[in-house]
Design a protein around this motif. Structure first.
Motif, PDB file in Angstrom:
ATOM      1  N   GLU A 263       0.854  -1.185   0.000  1.00 39.02           N
ATOM      2  CA  GLU A 263       0.000   0.000   0.000  1.00 39.02           C
ATOM      3  C   GLU A 263       0.890   1.235   0.000  1.00 39.02           C
ATOM      4  OE1 GLU A 263      -2.340  -0.753   3.547  1.00 39.02           O
ATOM      5  OE2 GLU A 263      -4.065  -1.179   2.270  1.00 39.02           O
TER       6      GLU A 263
ATOM      7  N   SER B 266       3.306   2.366   2.989  1.00 40.25           N
ATOM      8  CA  SER B 266       3.451   1.274   3.948  1.00 40.25           C
ATOM      9  C   SER B 266       4.719   0.476   3.652  1.00 40.25           C
ATOM     10  CB  SER B 266       2.246   0.344   3.879  1.00 40.25           C
ATOM     11  OG  SER B 266       2.419  -0.751   4.761  1.00 40.25           O
ATOM     12  N   THR B 267       5.227  -0.161   4.675  1.00 42.80           N
ATOM     13  CA  THR B 267       6.381  -1.049   4.498  1.00 42.80           C
ATOM     14  C   THR B 267       5.989  -2.495   4.744  1.00 42.80           C
ATOM     15  OG1 THR B 267       7.024  -0.733   6.797  1.00 42.80           O
ATOM     16  CG2 THR B 267       8.024   0.741   5.162  1.00 42.80           C
TER      17      THR B 267
ATOM     18  N   LYS C 173       0.420  -9.431   9.928  1.00 45.07           N
ATOM     19  CA  LYS C 173       1.449  -8.668   9.209  1.00 45.07           C
ATOM     20  C   LYS C 173       2.857  -9.015   9.673  1.00 45.07           C
ATOM     21  CE  LYS C 173      -1.401  -5.745   7.009  1.00 45.07           C
ATOM     22  NZ  LYS C 173      -1.359  -5.253   5.688  1.00 45.07           N
TER      23      LYS C 173
ATOM     24  N   THR D  32       7.317  -8.320   8.376  1.00 51.87           N
ATOM     25  CA  THR D  32       8.178  -7.310   7.759  1.00 51.87           C
ATOM     26  C   THR D  32       8.770  -7.706   6.406  1.00 51.87           C
ATOM     27  OG1 THR D  32      10.064  -8.140   9.021  1.00 51.87           O
ATOM     28  CG2 THR D  32       8.826  -6.289   9.963  1.00 51.87           C
TER      29      THR D  32
END
Length: 161
Positions: free
Chosen positions: A65, A68-69, A118, A120
């Motif tokens: 997005e 976002s990361t 979520k 990383t």
């Protein structure tokens, strides 16, 4: 501590075939950031031999997005004839919808609940599969009704008026 991979916890249920419908599904699947294809064809990453399932029925598609990361996901319907419902919304061919934290999905009598956790990593995600012995969704498809039209209008009592 941050989770390295985004995790999709996927519960599956089929009302007539039960867990036998999912014998080819591994308990855990790590996948790169290309779309994860679900269908009955050779090219599908999750192959299910079910009636009315297209060779490429749907895909789970990771994306970033704006700003976002972390990976986000959408579900895309790839079937020209089959129906896919996501959280009560019926998708037609090539329609897609972003996934939220918990998603109720139905297609070809399959009930699927996807919990998104979520992580990383932007290079891969992991799916953990659970086969459910009982239904996951009690209204699997969006239903359009005219119930409001069939509700009798309250009549004023006789003599008032």
């Amino acid at each position: 501590m941050e989770k390295p991979f985004t995790v999709l916890r996927v519960s599956l249920y089929h009302p007539t075939l039960g867990p036998a419908a999912f014998t080819s599904i591994p308990p855990r699947l790590q996948h790169d950031i290309n779309p994860l294809l679900i269908g009955r064809g050779q090219g599908a990453h999750l192959r299910l031999q079910l009636p009315n399932l297209s060779r490429r029925h749907l895909s789970l598609e990771p994306y970033l997005e704006a700003g976002s990361t972390l990976l986000a996901f959408c579900l895309k319907s790839l079937s020209r004839k089959g129906c896919v419902c996501v959280n009560g919304l019926k998708l037609t061919y090539l329609e897609q919808v972003p996934l939220s934290t918990v998603n109720k999905i139905s297609f070809s009598n399959v009930q699927m609940v996807v919990h998104l956790e979520k992580g990383t990593s932007l290079e891969a995600f992991v799916c953990h599969f659970h086969l459910s012995p009982s239904p996951l969704i009690y209204r699997p498809e969006a239903e359009e009704t005219d119930d409001w039209e069939s509700i009798p209008q309250e009549q004023p009592p006789l003599g008032s008026g």
